[in-house]
Write a protein that holds these residues in place. Structure first.
Motif, PDB file in Angstrom:
ATOM      1  N   VAL A  85      13.028 -66.840  70.125  1.00 13.77           N
ATOM      2  CA  VAL A  85      12.155 -67.301  71.205  1.00 13.77           C
ATOM      3  C   VAL A  85      10.690 -67.169  70.801  1.00 13.77           C
ATOM      4  CG1 VAL A  85      11.383 -66.780  73.549  1.00 13.77           C
ATOM      5  CG2 VAL A  85      13.821 -66.849  73.025  1.00 13.77           C
ATOM      6  N   GLY A  86      10.331 -66.002  70.230  1.00 17.02           N
ATOM      7  CA  GLY A  86       8.955 -65.791  69.792  1.00 17.02           C
ATOM      8  C   GLY A  86       8.584 -66.747  68.677  1.00 17.02           C
ATOM      9  N   GLY A  87       9.508 -66.935  67.722  1.00 14.84           N
ATOM     10  CA  GLY A  87       9.242 -67.815  66.595  1.00 14.84           C
ATOM     11  C   GLY A  87       9.032 -69.254  67.025  1.00 14.84           C
ATOM     12  N   ALA A  88       9.834 -69.727  67.987  1.00 16.97           N
ATOM     13  CA  ALA A  88       9.702 -71.115  68.434  1.00 16.97           C
ATOM     14  C   ALA A  88       8.389 -71.320  69.189  1.00 16.97           C
ATOM     15  CB  ALA A  88      10.898 -71.505  69.305  1.00 16.97           C
ATOM     16  N   SER A  89       8.026 -70.359  70.046  1.00 13.37           N
ATOM     17  CA  SER A  89       6.753 -70.487  70.777  1.00 13.37           C
ATOM     18  C   SER A  89       5.583 -70.493  69.801  1.00 13.37           C
ATOM     19  CB  SER A  89       6.560 -69.321  71.748  1.00 13.37           C
ATOM     20  OG  SER A  89       7.627 -69.242  72.636  1.00 13.37           O
ATOM     21  N   PHE A  90       5.674 -69.592  68.818  1.00  8.02           N
ATOM     22  CA  PHE A  90       4.644 -69.509  67.784  1.00  8.02           C
ATOM     23  C   PHE A  90       4.603 -70.808  66.979  1.00  8.02           C
ATOM     24  CE2 PHE A  90       3.728 -68.377  63.308  1.00  8.02           C
ATOM     25  CZ  PHE A  90       2.423 -67.962  63.459  1.00  8.02           C
ATOM     26  N   GLY A  91       5.778 -71.281  66.612  1.00  7.43           N
ATOM     27  CA  GLY A  91       5.868 -72.500  65.817  1.00  7.43           C
ATOM     28  C   GLY A  91       5.287 -73.710  66.537  1.00  7.43           C
ATOM     29  N   LEU A  92       5.475 -73.768  67.844  1.00  3.55           N
ATOM     30  CA  LEU A  92       4.914 -74.884  68.623  1.00  3.55           C
ATOM     31  C   LEU A  92       3.405 -74.945  68.441  1.00  3.55           C
ATOM     32  CD1 LEU A  92       6.568 -74.962  72.171  1.00  3.55           C
ATOM     33  CD2 LEU A  92       6.543 -76.768  70.453  1.00  3.55           C
ATOM     34  N   VAL A  93       2.756 -73.779  68.540  1.00 11.01           N
ATOM     35  CA  VAL A  93       1.299 -73.741  68.431  1.00 11.01           C
ATOM     36  C   VAL A  93       0.867 -74.095  67.012  1.00 11.01           C
ATOM     37  CG1 VAL A  93      -0.739 -72.301  68.701  1.00 11.01           C
ATOM     38  CG2 VAL A  93       1.208 -72.004  70.227  1.00 11.01           C
ATOM     39  N   VAL A  94       1.574 -73.528  66.030  1.00 10.59           N
ATOM     40  CA  VAL A  94       1.185 -73.754  64.644  1.00 10.59           C
ATOM     41  C   VAL A  94       1.405 -75.215  64.244  1.00 10.59           C
ATOM     42  CG1 VAL A  94       1.740 -73.205  62.252  1.00 10.59           C
ATOM     43  CG2 VAL A  94       1.549 -71.375  63.933  1.00 10.59           C
ATOM     44  N   ALA A  95       2.564 -75.773  64.617  1.00 11.52           N
ATOM     45  CA  ALA A  95       2.914 -77.108  64.145  1.00 11.52           C
ATOM     46  C   ALA A  95       2.250 -78.214  64.959  1.00 11.52           C
ATOM     47  CB  ALA A  95       4.425 -77.281  64.157  1.00 11.52           C
ATOM     48  N   PHE A  96       2.167 -78.023  66.273  1.00  9.12           N
ATOM     49  CA  PHE A  96       1.673 -79.109  67.120  1.00  9.12           C
ATOM     50  C   PHE A  96       0.329 -78.780  67.767  1.00  9.12           C
ATOM     51  CE2 PHE A  96       6.386 -79.323  67.377  1.00  9.12           C
ATOM     52  CZ  PHE A  96       6.560 -80.507  66.694  1.00  9.12           C
ATOM     53  N   GLY A  97      -0.135 -77.548  67.562  1.00 10.67           N
ATOM     54  CA  GLY A  97      -1.422 -77.158  68.136  1.00 10.67           C
ATOM     55  C   GLY A  97      -1.421 -77.069  69.645  1.00 10.67           C
ATOM     56  N   GLN A  98      -0.267 -76.974  70.248  1.00  9.19           N
ATOM     57  CA  GLN A  98      -0.224 -76.856  71.707  1.00  9.19           C
ATOM     58  C   GLN A  98       0.928 -75.942  72.114  1.00  9.19           C
ATOM     59  OE1 GLN A  98       0.361 -81.121  72.255  1.00  9.19           O
ATOM     60  NE2 GLN A  98       2.372 -80.710  73.105  1.00  9.19           N
ATOM     61  N   PRO A  99       0.684 -75.062  73.086  1.00 11.21           N
ATOM     62  CA  PRO A  99       1.772 -74.211  73.551  1.00 11.21           C
ATOM     63  C   PRO A  99       2.632 -74.938  74.571  1.00 11.21           C
ATOM     64  CG  PRO A  99      -0.247 -73.651  74.700  1.00 11.21           C
ATOM     65  CD  PRO A  99      -0.584 -74.786  73.770  1.00 11.21           C
ATOM     66  N   GLY A 100       3.818 -74.414  74.822  1.00  9.56           N
ATOM     67  CA  GLY A 100       4.648 -74.931  75.925  1.00  9.56           C
ATOM     68  C   GLY A 100       5.661 -75.965  75.505  1.00  9.56           C
ATOM     69  N   ALA A 101       5.193 -77.089  74.926  1.00 13.44           N
ATOM     70  CA  ALA A 101       6.146 -78.133  74.577  1.00 13.44           C
ATOM     71  C   ALA A 101       5.633 -78.952  73.407  1.00 13.44           C
ATOM     72  CB  ALA A 101       6.407 -79.041  75.777  1.00 13.44           C
ATOM     73  N   SER A 102       6.558 -79.556  72.664  1.00 17.14           N
ATOM     74  CA  SER A 102       6.173 -80.440  71.576  1.00 17.14           C
ATOM     75  C   SER A 102       5.844 -81.806  72.161  1.00 17.14           C
ATOM     76  CB  SER A 102       7.329 -80.577  70.583  1.00 17.14           C
ATOM     77  OG  SER A 102       8.323 -81.429  71.116  1.00 17.14           O
ATOM     78  N   PRO A 103       5.129 -82.647  71.401  1.00 14.08           N
ATOM     79  CA  PRO A 103       5.018 -84.039  71.844  1.00 14.08           C
ATOM     80  C   PRO A 103       6.387 -84.717  71.758  1.00 14.08           C
ATOM     81  CG  PRO A 103       3.979 -83.715  69.702  1.00 14.08           C
ATOM     82  CD  PRO A 103       4.415 -82.374  70.171  1.00 14.08           C
ATOM     83  N   GLU A 104       6.465 -85.953  72.228  1.00 13.27           N
ATOM     84  CA  GLU A 104       7.741 -86.660  72.108  1.00 13.27           C
ATOM     85  C   GLU A 104       8.056 -86.911  70.638  1.00 13.27           C
ATOM     86  OE1 GLU A 104       8.094 -90.112  74.482  1.00 13.27           O
ATOM     87  OE2 GLU A 104       7.756 -89.021  76.355  1.00 13.27           O
ATOM     88  N   VAL A 105       9.338 -86.779  70.310  1.00 15.12           N
ATOM     89  CA  VAL A 105       9.745 -86.966  68.922  1.00 15.12           C
ATOM     90  C   VAL A 105      10.827 -88.050  68.878  1.00 15.12           C
ATOM     91  CG1 VAL A 105       9.297 -84.532  68.411  1.00 15.12           C
ATOM     92  CG2 VAL A 105      11.602 -85.256  69.023  1.00 15.12           C
ATOM     93  N   PRO A 106      11.051 -88.644  67.696  1.00 14.48           N
ATOM     94  CA  PRO A 106      12.135 -89.625  67.591  1.00 14.48           C
ATOM     95  C   PRO A 106      13.472 -88.956  67.915  1.00 14.48           C
ATOM     96  CG  PRO A 106      10.792 -89.579  65.587  1.00 14.48           C
ATOM     97  CD  PRO A 106      10.368 -88.428  66.423  1.00 14.48           C
ATOM     98  N   ALA A 107      14.198 -89.468  68.897  1.00 18.17           N
ATOM     99  CA  ALA A 107      15.438 -88.832  69.326  1.00 18.17           C
ATOM    100  C   ALA A 107      16.631 -89.698  68.963  1.00 18.17           C
ATOM    101  CB  ALA A 107      15.403 -88.561  70.818  1.00 18.17           C
ATOM    102  N   LEU A 108      17.812 -89.218  69.310  1.00 17.89           N
ATOM    103  CA  LEU A 108      19.040 -89.903  68.904  1.00 17.89           C
ATOM    104  C   LEU A 108      19.371 -91.099  69.787  1.00 17.89           C
ATOM    105  CD1 LEU A 108      21.118 -86.705  68.228  1.00 17.89           C
ATOM    106  CD2 LEU A 108      20.442 -88.382  66.510  1.00 17.89           C
ATOM    107  N   GLY A 109      18.812 -91.113  70.986  1.00 25.92           N
ATOM    108  CA  GLY A 109      19.123 -92.211  71.890  1.00 25.92           C
ATOM    109  C   GLY A 109      20.477 -92.024  72.544  1.00 25.92           C
TER     110      GLY A 109
END
Lengths: 334, 288
Positions: B103-127
């Motif tokens: 949980v901590g790693g994912a929250s941290f990763g969100l900030v590091v990778a996308f520069g925003q806490p809480g949620a990622s932007p929309e990503v290509p999904a499976l449909g």
């Protein structure tokens, strides 16, 4: 000891690496963390607030561990205790001499009953207390969440919480410019009392015997079912008292966000403290520094505060490797 | 016609809600049958969902996202497996730590990778097609795992490790290796449940999106009596209640009560009211 030191150094390195990854210098990160936690009287006060919030559930987890039981449910017991405290406080007046003890006792009873449920499942039905307490954690959130968003919701606020406790019934503050209350000395006294209980009373001896050598304890005439039930109940009561301290000392009302996972971090704290109540005080202070410094670190050094959760998780995994617990588990599980 | 439409919605919703539970519960069954308690299923859903979204975002391919999610969960499983077999750790404590770490790693990763806490932007999904395929795969996997555990030599070894690892060693097989492989495989399966959440049902990762499903899956393992088909049934049962919750909420039934049901069911099952439940004999006991 050497292993512990090496482990601690490894964790610091990993934290530093995470800070680099976040684009911050580890020196800036750590100095923000420590100045945020210890840089002045208000900061120290907040660190002691976090220490207190961790100390109660950590003592609870340690207590159950000593009796050979896994209380992964301190989080739920803390929530139910906080709920009972908030409810009691909302309906009592502001006469502190009566209201404050009543609120604290209500918290202990609530947490104790929640712990007792797991105790009954273990003692009466032979069910696994780990899974039971895990399920009870979530049930605690759902049940109290339902009650404060529906039947028992305060009418004076928009969000789901109980009515504010009258000012006179709040736990008295003991440090200027800080949220620190008498909950801190109460927790310290409790730690010493628990140590005395284990070291000097027959009941404490029976609990330790049940934890360390259940078969021998059984043959010596100790009723393992009763000790299991009592240990879970008392453990829950300690965690519930912690919930009451948060509600009456910090929030002054109950809502379901009273704990950012104190009951889970408590497992790490209890293990670092080697299950000894006095060492658990020291361990709570160390983890208290992490909790209270994390926000400053985020604000000043721009390192996401979740690094702390991540490192705490790693610390728990590393601590799980202690043989002590591995052998204990093998004996208690059958 | 209206009732039929509601029924259809309910059935579809049941499958949608059950799919991540099925994956996580099957992963849990595999781990526990080999003798390793995995209470980090929640963490595996989290890293599966997060790594899936992360890889899909940066590669632009949802399929690579699936692979990344499965690998990430397998990595977390390897940590649990190595800790459990190599170091003989307390698996409950380790699992609790891994949940926090995830949980901590994912929250941290969100900030590091996308520069925003809480949620990622929309990503290509499976449909929608991909989502249906993942649901179908979950069900197929349950039958396949049931067959493999019962009928293959590998399955026999896994089950023997969960019941009596000393006997496995006497037979010339290393129980630690069997357990490690089972935990990694089981964790990878649980990771698919996470991938389903971020790339199947939705098209992003957000903090808290797993919402305790890993713990419901744990309940499903017990309720399903540590068998793949039992876990499938329990997950579908719990999924049906999630679906009902959706429909009944409009009728004024509080959703918390419906959400509480799986956990209550697990407590009842633990207490032995739903017949005897017995975990594998060596479940959670380190083999040294």
């Amino acid at each position: 000891m050497k292993q512990t030191l090496l482990g601690a150094i490894a964790l610091v390195c990993i934290a530093a690496l995470a800070m680099l990854l976040a684009g911050a210098s580890p020196i800036a990160g750590f100095s923000a963390l420590f100045s945020g936690a210890l840089g002045g009287v208000p900061q120290l006060g907040e660190t002691l607030v976090q220490t207190t919030a961790l100390l109660f559930p950590s003592l609870a987890v340690g207590f159950a561990f000593r009796a050979g039981l896994f209380n992964i449910g301190a989080e739920g017991q803390l929530i139910v205790g906080g709920f009972c405290a908030g409810l009691t406080g909302a309906y009592l007046g502001g006469a502190g001499a009566i209201a404050i003890p009543a609120i604290l006792v209500a918290g202990a009873i609530g947490g104790g009953l929640w712990g007792a449920v797991a105790g009954v499942i273990r003692a009466r039905f032979g069910g696994n207390e780990v899974i039971a307490t895990l399920m009870l954690n979530i049930l605690a959130l759902l049940l109290t969440g339902y009650l404060v968003s529906g039947p028992l919701r305060a009418t004076d606020v928009a969000s789901a919480q109980t009515a504010t406790i009258a000012r006179g019934a709040w736990l008295p503050a003991i440090l200027p410019d800080s949220r620190l209350t008498i909950a801190f000395p109460i927790a310290l006294v409790l730690a010493f009392a628990l140590r005395a209980l284990f070291a000097q009373t027959v009941f404490g001896y029976e609990l330790r015997a049940a934890g360390e050598a259940p078969e021998a304890a059984r043959r010596a005439g100790i009723d393992l079912k009763t000790t299991a039930l009592l240990a879970m109940t008392i453990s829950g009561a300690i965690a519930g008292l912690g919930g009451a301290a948060i509600v009456d000392g910090l929030l002054h009302r109950f809502n379901t966000e009273l704990s950012p996972g104190y009951g889970f971090v408590a497992i790490a704290v209890a293990l670092v403290g080697n299950l000894d109540p006095l060492w658990i005080i020291a361990a709570s202070f160390v983890f208290g520094i992490l909790q209270s410094g994390a926000l400053t670190m985020q604000a000043i050094a721009h390192v996401p505060k979740d690094v702390v959760t991540f490192v705490e998780g790693l610390a728990i995994v590393a601590l799980a490797a202690r043989r002590y617990f591995a052998t204990r588990l093998a004996t208690t599980r059958t | 016609v209206n009732a039929l439409a509601t029924l259809e919605t309910l059935l579809v919703l049941t499958l949608v809600k059950a799919a991540p539970l099925v994956y996580a519960a099957l992963g849990g069954v595999l781990c526990e049958r080999s003798g390793v308690v995995n209470i980090a299923l929640e963490g595996m859903l989290v890293v599966g969902a997060f790594a899936g979204a992360l890889a899909a975002f940066f590669t632009g391919s949802a399929l690579l996202g699936v692979v990344a999610g499965v690998l990430a969960a397998a990595l977390l499983g390897a940590m649990l497996g190595i800790a459990a077999t190599r170091f003989g750790v307390d698996q409950i404590v380790a699992g609790t730590g891994l949940n926090l770490l995830a949980v901590g790693g994912a929250s941290f990763g969100l900030v590091v990778a996308f520069g925003q806490p809480g949620a990622s932007p929309e990503v290509p999904a499976l449909g929608q097609r991909g989502e249906i395929a993942l649901i179908a795969l979950a069900i197929v996997l349950a039958f396949a795992l049931e067959w493999a555990l019962r009928q293959t030599p590998w399955g026999l070894r896994v089950r023997a490790c969960g019941e009596n690892p000393a006997a496995v060693r006497s037979a010339g097989v290393d129980p630690q290796a069997v357990r490690l492989a089972a935990v990694i495989a089981g964790s990878a399966i649980a990771g698919l449940g996470g991938v389903y959440l971020s790339l199947g049902e939705l098209n992003l990762y957000s903090d808290g999106m797993t919402a305790g499903r890993g713990f419901i899956a744990l309940a499903a393992v017990i309720f399903g009596r540590w068998t793949p088909l039992g876990a499938l049934g329990a997950a579908l049962f719990f999924g049906a209640f999630s679906a009902l919750e959706f429909v009944l909420q409009r009728a004024g039934i509080p959703s918390e009560l419906m959400q509480a049901l799986p956990y209550l069911a697990a407590l009842v099952a633990l207490s032995g009211f739903a017949g005897r439940v017995r975990a594998p004999a060596a479940d959670g006991v380190p083999f040294v």
